[in-house]
Design a protein around this motif. Structure first.
Motif, PDB file in Angstrom:
ATOM      1  N   ALA A 151       0.841  -1.200   0.000  1.00  0.00           N
ATOM      2  CA  ALA A 151       0.000   0.000   0.000  1.00  0.00           C
ATOM      3  C   ALA A 151       0.873   1.245   0.000  1.00  0.00           C
ATOM      4  O   ALA A 151       1.907   1.280   0.666  1.00  0.00           O
ATOM      5  N   GLU A 152       0.466   2.226  -0.768  1.00  0.00           N
ATOM      6  CA  GLU A 152       1.169   3.507  -0.776  1.00  0.00           C
ATOM      7  C   GLU A 152       1.020   4.153   0.599  1.00  0.00           C
ATOM      8  O   GLU A 152      -0.076   4.259   1.122  1.00  0.00           O
ATOM      9  N   PRO A 153       2.119   4.586   1.210  1.00  0.00           N
ATOM     10  CA  PRO A 153       1.958   5.298   2.473  1.00  0.00           C
ATOM     11  C   PRO A 153       1.272   6.643   2.211  1.00  0.00           C
ATOM     12  O   PRO A 153       1.401   7.215   1.133  1.00  0.00           O
ATOM     13  N   ARG A 154       0.524   7.116   3.236  1.00  0.00           N
ATOM     14  CA  ARG A 154      -0.219   8.361   3.042  1.00  0.00           C
ATOM     15  C   ARG A 154       0.742   9.527   2.880  1.00  0.00           C
ATOM     16  O   ARG A 154       0.504  10.441   2.131  1.00  0.00           O
ATOM     17  N   PHE A 155       1.844   9.484   3.623  1.00  0.00           N
ATOM     18  CA  PHE A 155       2.851  10.526   3.494  1.00  0.00           C
ATOM     19  C   PHE A 155       4.070   9.992   2.762  1.00  0.00           C
ATOM     20  O   PHE A 155       4.634   8.975   3.158  1.00  0.00           O
ATOM     21  N   ALA A 156       4.446  10.648   1.713  1.00  0.00           N
ATOM     22  CA  ALA A 156       5.599  10.187   0.941  1.00  0.00           C
ATOM     23  C   ALA A 156       6.898  10.528   1.662  1.00  0.00           C
ATOM     24  O   ALA A 156       7.895   9.826   1.539  1.00  0.00           O
ATOM     25  N   VAL A 157       6.882  11.612   2.415  1.00  0.00           N
ATOM     26  CA  VAL A 157       8.054  12.015   3.185  1.00  0.00           C
ATOM     27  C   VAL A 157       7.621  12.335   4.607  1.00  0.00           C
ATOM     28  O   VAL A 157       6.683  13.109   4.811  1.00  0.00           O
ATOM     29  N   VAL A 158       8.258  11.685   5.565  1.00  0.00           N
ATOM     30  CA  VAL A 158       8.009  12.004   6.967  1.00  0.00           C
ATOM     31  C   VAL A 158       9.354  12.190   7.647  1.00  0.00           C
ATOM     32  O   VAL A 158      10.176  11.270   7.680  1.00  0.00           O
ATOM     33  N   ALA A 159       9.611  13.369   8.154  1.00  0.00           N
ATOM     34  CA  ALA A 159      10.855  13.609   8.890  1.00  0.00           C
ATOM     35  C   ALA A 159      10.490  14.077  10.281  1.00  0.00           C
ATOM     36  O   ALA A 159       9.576  14.886  10.449  1.00  0.00           O
ATOM     37  N   GLU A 160      11.197  13.514  11.268  1.00  0.00           N
ATOM     38  CA  GLU A 160      10.926  13.918  12.649  1.00  0.00           C
ATOM     39  C   GLU A 160      12.202  14.289  13.364  1.00  0.00           C
ATOM     40  O   GLU A 160      13.101  13.457  13.518  1.00  0.00           O
ATOM     41  N   GLY A 161      12.285  15.535  13.751  1.00  0.00           N
ATOM     42  CA  GLY A 161      13.402  16.001  14.585  1.00  0.00           C
ATOM     43  C   GLY A 161      14.776  15.827  13.957  1.00  0.00           C
ATOM     44  O   GLY A 161      15.740  15.501  14.646  1.00  0.00           O
ATOM     45  N   LEU A 162      14.881  16.031  12.649  1.00  0.00           N
ATOM     46  CA  LEU A 162      16.179  15.846  11.990  1.00  0.00           C
ATOM     47  C   LEU A 162      17.189  16.873  12.484  1.00  0.00           C
ATOM     48  O   LEU A 162      16.912  18.070  12.525  1.00  0.00           O
ATOM     49  N   ARG A 163      18.380  16.372  12.846  1.00  0.00           N
ATOM     50  CA  ARG A 163      19.471  17.241  13.281  1.00  0.00           C
ATOM     51  C   ARG A 163      20.717  16.931  12.482  1.00  0.00           C
ATOM     52  O   ARG A 163      21.010  15.777  12.192  1.00  0.00           O
ATOM     53  N   LYS A 164      21.424  17.985  12.144  1.00  0.00           N
ATOM     54  CA  LYS A 164      22.712  17.796  11.473  1.00  0.00           C
ATOM     55  C   LYS A 164      23.598  18.980  11.816  1.00  0.00           C
ATOM     56  O   LYS A 164      23.192  20.133  11.698  1.00  0.00           O
ATOM     57  N   ARG A 165      24.817  18.643  12.233  1.00  0.00           N
ATOM     58  CA  ARG A 165      25.739  19.697  12.637  1.00  0.00           C
ATOM     59  C   ARG A 165      27.016  19.595  11.812  1.00  0.00           C
ATOM     60  O   ARG A 165      27.534  18.504  11.579  1.00  0.00           O
ATOM     61  N   TYR A 166      27.463  20.728  11.303  1.00  0.00           N
ATOM     62  CA  TYR A 166      28.768  20.783  10.623  1.00  0.00           C
ATOM     63  C   TYR A 166      29.662  21.685  11.447  1.00  0.00           C
ATOM     64  O   TYR A 166      29.476  22.898  11.425  1.00  0.00           O
ATOM     65  N   GLY A 167      30.593  21.110  12.180  1.00  0.00           N
ATOM     66  CA  GLY A 167      31.453  21.937  13.029  1.00  0.00           C
ATOM     67  C   GLY A 167      30.605  22.739  13.995  1.00  0.00           C
ATOM     68  O   GLY A 167      29.851  22.171  14.782  1.00  0.00           O
ATOM     69  N   ASP A 168      30.709  24.051  13.920  1.00  0.00           N
ATOM     70  CA  ASP A 168      29.940  24.908  14.813  1.00  0.00           C
ATOM     71  C   ASP A 168      28.559  25.255  14.270  1.00  0.00           C
ATOM     72  O   ASP A 168      27.743  25.835  14.967  1.00  0.00           O
ATOM     73  N   THR A 169      28.328  24.917  12.977  1.00  0.00           N
ATOM     74  CA  THR A 169      27.056  25.283  12.358  1.00  0.00           C
ATOM     75  C   THR A 169      26.020  24.210  12.601  1.00  0.00           C
ATOM     76  O   THR A 169      26.253  23.034  12.305  1.00  0.00           O
ATOM     77  N   GLU A 170      24.881  24.610  13.108  1.00  0.00           N
ATOM     78  CA  GLU A 170      23.779  23.666  13.224  1.00  0.00           C
ATOM     79  C   GLU A 170      22.935  23.804  11.963  1.00  0.00           C
ATOM     80  O   GLU A 170      22.094  24.697  11.860  1.00  0.00           O
ATOM     81  N   ALA A 171      23.204  22.945  10.992  1.00  0.00           N
ATOM     82  CA  ALA A 171      22.524  23.057   9.696  1.00  0.00           C
ATOM     83  C   ALA A 171      21.051  22.684   9.831  1.00  0.00           C
ATOM     84  O   ALA A 171      20.189  23.308   9.236  1.00  0.00           O
ATOM     85  N   LEU A 172      20.760  21.642  10.625  1.00  0.00           N
ATOM     86  CA  LEU A 172      19.374  21.274  10.909  1.00  0.00           C
ATOM     87  C   LEU A 172      19.209  21.176  12.419  1.00  0.00           C
ATOM     88  O   LEU A 172      19.993  20.509  13.090  1.00  0.00           O
ATOM     89  N   ALA A 173      18.211  21.854  12.949  1.00  0.00           N
ATOM     90  CA  ALA A 173      18.041  21.916  14.410  1.00  0.00           C
ATOM     91  C   ALA A 173      16.693  21.332  14.795  1.00  0.00           C
ATOM     92  O   ALA A 173      15.883  21.982  15.444  1.00  0.00           O
ATOM     93  N   GLY A 174      16.422  20.102  14.353  1.00  0.00           N
ATOM     94  CA  GLY A 174      15.152  19.472  14.685  1.00  0.00           C
ATOM     95  C   GLY A 174      14.083  19.786  13.659  1.00  0.00           C
ATOM     96  O   GLY A 174      13.077  20.411  13.964  1.00  0.00           O
ATOM     97  N   LEU A 175      14.310  19.340  12.448  1.00  0.00           N
ATOM     98  CA  LEU A 175      13.381  19.640  11.354  1.00  0.00           C
ATOM     99  C   LEU A 175      12.277  18.585  11.289  1.00  0.00           C
ATOM    100  O   LEU A 175      12.555  17.390  11.275  1.00  0.00           O
ATOM    101  N   ASP A 176      11.042  19.047  11.264  1.00  0.00           N
ATOM    102  CA  ASP A 176       9.894  18.156  11.093  1.00  0.00           C
ATOM    103  C   ASP A 176       9.232  18.452   9.758  1.00  0.00           C
ATOM    104  O   ASP A 176       9.104  19.611   9.379  1.00  0.00           O
ATOM    105  N   LEU A 177       8.811  17.378   9.085  1.00  0.00           N
ATOM    106  CA  LEU A 177       8.263  17.572   7.756  1.00  0.00           C
ATOM    107  C   LEU A 177       7.319  16.424   7.431  1.00  0.00           C
ATOM    108  O   LEU A 177       7.607  15.271   7.746  1.00  0.00           O
ATOM    109  N   ARG A 178       6.175  16.762   6.822  1.00  0.00           N
ATOM    110  CA  ARG A 178       5.262  15.730   6.339  1.00  0.00           C
ATOM    111  C   ARG A 178       4.779  16.135   4.963  1.00  0.00           C
ATOM    112  O   ARG A 178       4.215  17.208   4.801  1.00  0.00           O
TER     113      ARG A 178
END
Ligand SMILES: Nc1ncnc2c1ncn2[C@@H]1O[C@H](COP(=O)(O)OP(=O)(O)O)[C@@H](O)[C@H]1O
Ligand SMILES: [Mg+2]
Lengths: 318, 279
Positions: free
Chosen positions: A2-29
């Motif tokens: 079955a096709e999921p209802r949401f094609a993209v689900v992101a919860e609390g994505l974090r990514k840090r490059y050195g001192d830069t917080e590129a993603l600080a808890g990204l949520d997406l549906r």
């Protein structure tokens, strides 16, 4: 499956490059079958988000599922279901357009004959058939983007990621790419599109996430976002600089928010809540005060204004 | 949409390891074909690349040749041909570097990484193409060598062993080229690679006998991996070999050991670097 209802689900994505917080808890549906715009200024974290969702980068924290599969644990399965058009056209510039598509088709394991057939179909569909044999290095920017789109569509993936697909293109090429994207969506593809152009998001996307400094600061349809700024605006243009103060005072009385005065252009603008009532009251009051008006009217805010409004707020609160 | 298969069938995840291997070979072959197609599209550039070592050998041979004494006798022009074979292998690393760095800078590598293809194919395809190119380079150089008086004196079997050692050196340098290409900002950095390759290439027994160099430099030159391959080739081609160091006396052994060491260092580094692209 079955096709999921949401094609993209992101919860609390974090990514840090050195001192830069590129993603600080990204949520997406992103609901399946829609175009979703990821809107944000340079450095907001758009590319980082796309790289994580397309398995190119690993998140430091949070989870994401694309087409029903985890981007870290089931990267291979995700790769079989996505297409990516990155910020730079990732095609082989020495080879011809057709050679590119056949090569990518074979790498998607279509087999030689099917790869060739698919390449011809896509060249036709993206109006590149005439330039099929020409080296991609000689293509225009718009043609290159279209080839890039075609290459991402080889498997007809259910989810397509476009990272600033029209940045650096002239208006004509931009329109060509928009047409190509619309055609894809009509075919049922879910598209996640990043852009710095509000116009682009407004035209293509059903839903928009405004992101700044690695997190979502506002979300909704383009219309909902515009409403958040207080709905309509009243705009008054004057002839006489001497009446600016008096007019601004009157506009302030009917406004539902702060009044913007542009002394240079002799223009006054402010958000209003009751459309017609506010307009008639302003016209009458200006007339009573003897202020000569060059032009007066109501208009919806542009997405640009919404955007500035939102990012300004963020600036103050942090 | 007729081409649609939703990709699931193409994912080798569910398949066995034999299937994985089959795709690794097929994908590598596709990418080798891509490199061959590049050459077909850029014949001028390829011809230039193949003829550059010929130019160097003619320049050295005829310009400087008159002043050079070859230890052990023989003509200087015949002396430098095996050296030029090895230098051709070293210059080849620049080709590997430029292609790898170009793909990384243009986002082509990223596109490969979002596809359900075999990750090893990126390197195996590159390696196979580079080896084909190197064989062509050796053939051109050998043809030129024969024209200027270079000969094989010790039979075909030993000569083939010599060419085998040259290709082994080239193979090890593929890994170095891949690693440097992944580390570099873009193909323009090839200048930096040349600054690395040229002194190492020339500070060897390729064009000048180390015994004629100042003592310390001669010692460095004799232990240079380039010299190992060059000296081994001279031995296998039946040319007189001079040089007193242990390395010079065991050149064939060293011509096997050095490339293996280079590959053992740079292959894991390359793999690590490729994985690190995802960080
Ligand atoms: N590979 C990287 N190394 C270091 N910093 C990075 C890297 N990628 C992104 N950043 C930083 O993370 C932030 C978000 O970048 P990015 O996701 O590219 O933003 P956008 O695509 O919205 O312009 C920026 O401050 C950027 O400088
Ligand atoms: Mg970006």
């Amino acid at each position: 499956m079955a096709e999921p209802r949401f094609a993209v689900v992101a919860e609390g994505l974090r990514k840090r490059y050195g001192d830069t917080e590129a993603l600080a808890g990204l949520d997406l549906r992103v609901p399946a079958g829609t175009v979703h715009g990821l809107l944000g200024p340079n450095g907001a974290g758009k590319t980082t988000a796309v790289r994580i969702l397309t398995t190119l980068a690993r998140p430091d924290g949070g989870t994401a599922r694309v087409a029903g599969h985890d981007v870290v644990r089931e990267a291979r399965a995700v790769r079989g279901r996505i297409g990516l058009v990155g910020q730079h056209a990732a095609v082989d510039e020495i080879l011809g357009g057709r050679q590119n598509l056949v090569m990518f088709g074979r790498l998607y394991h279509l087999g030689a004959a099917r790869a060739r057939r698919r390449a011809d179909e896509l060249l036709e569909r993206f109006r590149l058939a005439d330039a099929a044999g020409k080296a991609v290095g000689e293509y225009s920017g718009g043609m290159r983007r279209r080839l890039d789109l075609a290459a991402s569509m080889i498997l007809a993936p259910p989810v397509l990621f476009l990272d600033e697909p029209t940045t650096g293109l002239d208006p004509r090429a931009r329109n060509e790419v928009w047409d190509a994207i619309r055609a894809l969506v009509d075919g049922g593809t879910t598209v996640l599109l990043t852009t710095q152009y509000l116009e682009e998001a407004d035209r293509l996307a059903a839903g928009i996430s405004v992101i700044d400094r690695g997190r979502v600061i506002a979300e909704g349809t383009p219309d909902q976002l515009k409403k958040r700024l207080g709905g309509d605006r009243i705009e008054v243009a004057l002839d006489d600089p001497g009446s600016l103060t008096a007019a601004a005072e009157i506009v302030g009385r009917v406004a539902s928010g702060g009044v913007d005065v542009d002394a240079e252009a002799l223009r006054i603008g402010a958000p209003v809540s009751g459309r017609a009532a506010a307009l008639t009251e302003a016209v009458r009051a200006l007339d009573d005060a003897g202020v000569k008006v060059a032009d007066i009217g109501l208009r919806r805010p542009t997405l640009d204004e919404v955007f500035l409004h939102l990012t300004d707020k963020e600036e103050v609160s942090s | 949409m007729s081409g649609a298969n939703q990709g699931a069938a193409a994912s080798p995840q569910a398949a066995g390891s034999l299937q994985t291997l089959r795709w690794a070979v097929a994908d590598g072959w596709t990418l080798t074909g891509r490199a061959l197609a590049h050459w077909a599209r850029q014949p001028g550039q390829i011809a230039m690349g193949l003829l550059f070592p010929v130019m160097v050998v003619l320049m050295m041979g005829y310009l400087f040749g008159g002043q050079m004494d070859v230890p052990g006798g023989g003509s200087y022009r015949a002396f430098i041909v095996p050296g030029m074979f090895a230098l051709t292998m070293a210059f080849g690393m620049e080709e590997t570097f430029v292609r790898v760095a170009g793909d990384a800078a243009k986002g082509v590598t990223d596109r490969f990484r979002t596809m359900p293809m075999s990750p090893s194919a990126v390197v195996t395809g590159r390696a196979a193409a580079d080896m084909v190119y190197s064989v062509a380079g050796l053939a051109v150089m050998a043809g030129c060598g024969v024209l200027i008086g270079w000969r094989v004196h010790d039979g075909a079997a030993k000569a083939l062993a010599g060419f085998g050692l040259l290709l082994l050196l080239r193979f090890s340098l593929i890994w170095m080229g891949v690693y440097l290409g992944l580390v570099a900002k873009g193909p323009e950095s090839v200048v930096a690679v040349q600054i690395l390759v040229w002194p190492v290439g020339f500070m060897s027994s390729a064009l000048v006998a180390p015994s004629t160099m100042p003592g310390w430099l001669g010692a460095v030159a004799e232990w240079n991996p380039m010299s190992a391959t060059v000296t081994a080739c001279r031995e296998l081609f039946g040319d007189p070999v001079a040089g007193g160091s242990w390395a010079a006396q065991h050149s064939v052994l060293m011509a096997v050991v050095w490339p293996l060491v280079i590959a053992a260092v740079f292959a894991p580094l390359s793999v690590r670097r490729y994985r690190a692209l995802g960080r």
